[in-house]
Design a protein around this motif. Sequence first.
Motif, mmCIF file in Angstrom:
data_model
loop_
_atom_site.group_PDB
_atom_site.id
_atom_site.type_symbol
_atom_site.label_atom_id
_atom_site.label_comp_id
_atom_site.label_asym_id
_atom_site.label_seq_id
_atom_site.Cartn_x
_atom_site.Cartn_y
_atom_site.Cartn_z
ATOM 1 N N LEU A 89 -83.457 123.916 -118.725
ATOM 2 C CA LEU A 89 -83.713 122.994 -119.826
ATOM 3 C C LEU A 89 -82.388 122.450 -120.337
ATOM 4 O O LEU A 89 -81.455 123.205 -120.593
ATOM 5 C CB LEU A 89 -84.455 123.699 -120.964
ATOM 6 N N ALA A 90 -82.322 121.138 -120.498
ATOM 7 C CA ALA A 90 -81.100 120.505 -120.977
ATOM 8 C C ALA A 90 -81.472 119.296 -121.821
ATOM 9 O O ALA A 90 -81.860 118.258 -121.295
ATOM 10 C CB ALA A 90 -80.221 120.087 -119.796
ATOM 11 N N LEU A 95 -92.044 114.581 -125.039
ATOM 12 C CA LEU A 95 -93.056 115.015 -124.080
ATOM 13 C C LEU A 95 -94.356 114.266 -124.322
ATOM 14 O O LEU A 95 -94.593 113.707 -125.396
ATOM 15 C CB LEU A 95 -93.268 116.528 -124.127
ATOM 16 N N ALA A 96 -95.193 114.272 -123.288
ATOM 17 C CA ALA A 96 -96.505 113.636 -123.368
ATOM 18 C C ALA A 96 -97.467 114.437 -122.506
ATOM 19 O O ALA A 96 -97.119 114.862 -121.403
ATOM 20 C CB ALA A 96 -96.432 112.190 -122.884
ATOM 21 N N GLN A 107 -85.764 114.965 -120.224
ATOM 22 C CA GLN A 107 -84.512 115.593 -120.627
ATOM 23 C C GLN A 107 -83.435 114.517 -120.690
ATOM 24 O O GLN A 107 -83.281 113.727 -119.753
ATOM 25 C CB GLN A 107 -84.113 116.697 -119.645
ATOM 26 N N ARG A 108 -82.683 114.509 -121.784
ATOM 27 C CA ARG A 108 -81.694 113.447 -121.969
ATOM 28 C C ARG A 108 -80.684 113.404 -120.834
ATOM 29 O O ARG A 108 -80.129 112.336 -120.510
ATOM 30 C CB ARG A 108 -80.972 113.627 -123.313
ATOM 31 N N THR A 109 -80.440 114.535 -120.205
ATOM 32 C CA THR A 109 -79.477 114.588 -119.108
ATOM 33 C C THR A 109 -79.974 113.890 -117.846
ATOM 34 O O THR A 109 -79.228 113.778 -116.877
ATOM 35 C CB THR A 109 -79.129 116.044 -118.785
ATOM 36 N N GLY A 110 -81.236 113.435 -117.845
ATOM 37 C CA GLY A 110 -81.669 112.566 -116.761
ATOM 38 C C GLY A 110 -82.942 112.922 -116.034
ATOM 39 O O GLY A 110 -83.477 112.096 -115.294
ATOM 40 N N LEU A 141 -81.703 109.751 -120.787
ATOM 41 C CA LEU A 141 -83.141 109.507 -120.750
ATOM 42 C C LEU A 141 -83.681 109.854 -122.131
ATOM 43 O O LEU A 141 -83.748 111.020 -122.509
ATOM 44 C CB LEU A 141 -83.792 110.362 -119.667
ATOM 45 N N LEU A 142 -84.073 108.842 -122.895
ATOM 46 C CA LEU A 142 -84.310 109.014 -124.324
ATOM 47 C C LEU A 142 -85.778 109.012 -124.727
ATOM 48 O O LEU A 142 -86.173 109.737 -125.636
ATOM 49 C CB LEU A 142 -83.581 107.912 -125.098
ATOM 50 N N GLY A 143 -86.585 108.172 -124.102
ATOM 51 C CA GLY A 143 -87.959 108.017 -124.561
ATOM 52 C C GLY A 143 -88.968 108.100 -123.443
ATOM 53 O O GLY A 143 -88.697 107.694 -122.307
#
Length: 359
Positions: A89-90, A95-96, A107-110, A141-143
């Motif tokens: 996890l990073a 989530l959806a 995860q924001r890291t991609g 990766l934000l949204g």
Amino acid sequence: MHTLAQIKVRDGIDGLDEGVDHPFSWCQNYDGGRSWFTAGGHDKAAFEEEAFVQHLLGGIQWAAGAAEGDCTATRTGSFQRTPLATSDLADPFELAVAPDRRVFFAQRTGKLKVIDQETMKVSTALDFAYTPEMTSQSDGLLGLTLDPGFAENNWLYLLYSDKVEKRLNLSRFTADGNTVDPSSEKRLLTVPTLRGEGRANSHMAGSLAFDKDGNLYAATGDNTDPFASDGFTPIDEGEGRRAWDAQMTAGNSNDLRGKILRITPKDDGTYSVPEGNLFAPGTEKTRPEIYAMGMRNPFRITTDPISGALMVADYGPDAREAKADRGPEGTVEYTRITEAGNFGWPYCIGDNTPFNDYD
């Protein structure tokens, strides 16, 4: 204590504070006995209503031990926590849950990951493979949100930082089982950013949400360096200081940053602009996609599935106390939005408390 019934603000009851839900009936197990409460019965006419009489009778029967009931449901110890992912996890950001109960999370890291709740297997559906340098501030990766018709079309939407250009991309992708083919991308719009100028990319926001009418909302941060303004508003108008001036972004009607955008995606991967946004299409020096402006870092958004209201959590500045020559203390806003508007940043915060112009 366990709340059995409450009056929702949207019910429009006169005399109740806006923004607060009010318990109407509650119960608890206490010291070997039972207690039950109701706010009803103040009006004699209530006792002629069958629903209230049954409510009253049921409460009395439970409190007297003549009827079974559970008054522990809202206590933490009454729930079972089942971890879905515990490793690799990073910066999980959003989530959806799909109709088939698979959990997609970004995860924001991609990495976009998928959890199969039947097997608890975690798969990587897509990986933007950002470098640590790329994500050193708030890029990444934000949204994430799923299309309302995901069960039939397998479409999902991502808001992410472009690895080459200095911009955010809002795109639709198509899932194939637990994988997402990058070539399925349909790019709806782009948002230029100031990556590499000061620490402007500290405020990116990025949350996505659909409303009950099929409109897609996207939250964008003010993309302004907040670290040279002592925790107050960054409005540096000096030459070469655009990355320190949120007037250029959040306060700019012709810029998509520091905003909540609202569009209606089309099947062909384009979009239309719904009626009721802040600026009508064709209005000079504006962008019609803007629904709400004057945002600092609207980190999370969601919509009420019944009323359609937009809920926005906008992270505030860092000043620990107000200063007469600068302005108010840092305030985090949680805003319920029912119509388009300007919410003030960088000129004011909280209950529209203004900042001072400061060099």
